[in-house]
Design a protein around this motif. Structure first.
Motif: not given
Length: 128
Positions: A21-26, A28-32
């Motif tokens: 879950e943390i990797e998926a959130q990170m 997503k933020l990196k993409k942003h």
């Protein structure tokens, strides 16, 4: 002897799920963040943002490689064949075919075969 407990298995599974879950959130933020820098400084440009005591940076790494086929063609055209490597490599597909067809015996190449093993841990909750 090391002991494994149910509590350890539960904790491992919980941490593994949290990690995903943390990797998926990170990601997503990196993409942003990349989209932000693409808009503000341009694609593939380094950038920096300081915001309320935090610094966000984008660094750009550049890797230069030669296109193997085009480079070999060009070097041959320029008569610079000394700059071309001749690499001998076993053709695994043909070796397996020769083994299957009986042209080659496994015993003949047994000493050439490398076996690599790695361990992988998997913990999943079982339905009780």
């Amino acid at each position: 002897m090391s002991r494994v407990t149910k509590a350890m298995l539960i904790e491992y599974e919980r941490l593994n799920q949290s990690k995903k879950e943390i990797e998926a959130q990170m990601n997503k933020l990196k993409k942003h963040f990349h989209a932000y820098f693409d808009e503000t400084v341009g694609e593939n440009e380094k950038g920096e943002l300081v915001l309320e005591g935090y610094k966000l940076q984008r660094l750009i790494r550049s890797v230069e490689q030669f296109d193997e086929e085009k480079t070999v063609e060009k070097l041959e055209e320029l008569n610079m064949k000394d700059l071309i490597q001749i690499v001998k490599r076993p053709d695994e597909e043909k070796i397996h075919a020769a083994l299957n067809l009986g042209f080659l015996k496994r015993e003949d190449i047994e000493q050439c075969i490398l076996n690599k093993k790695t361990g992988a841990i998997s913990v999943k909750a079982m339905v009780e």
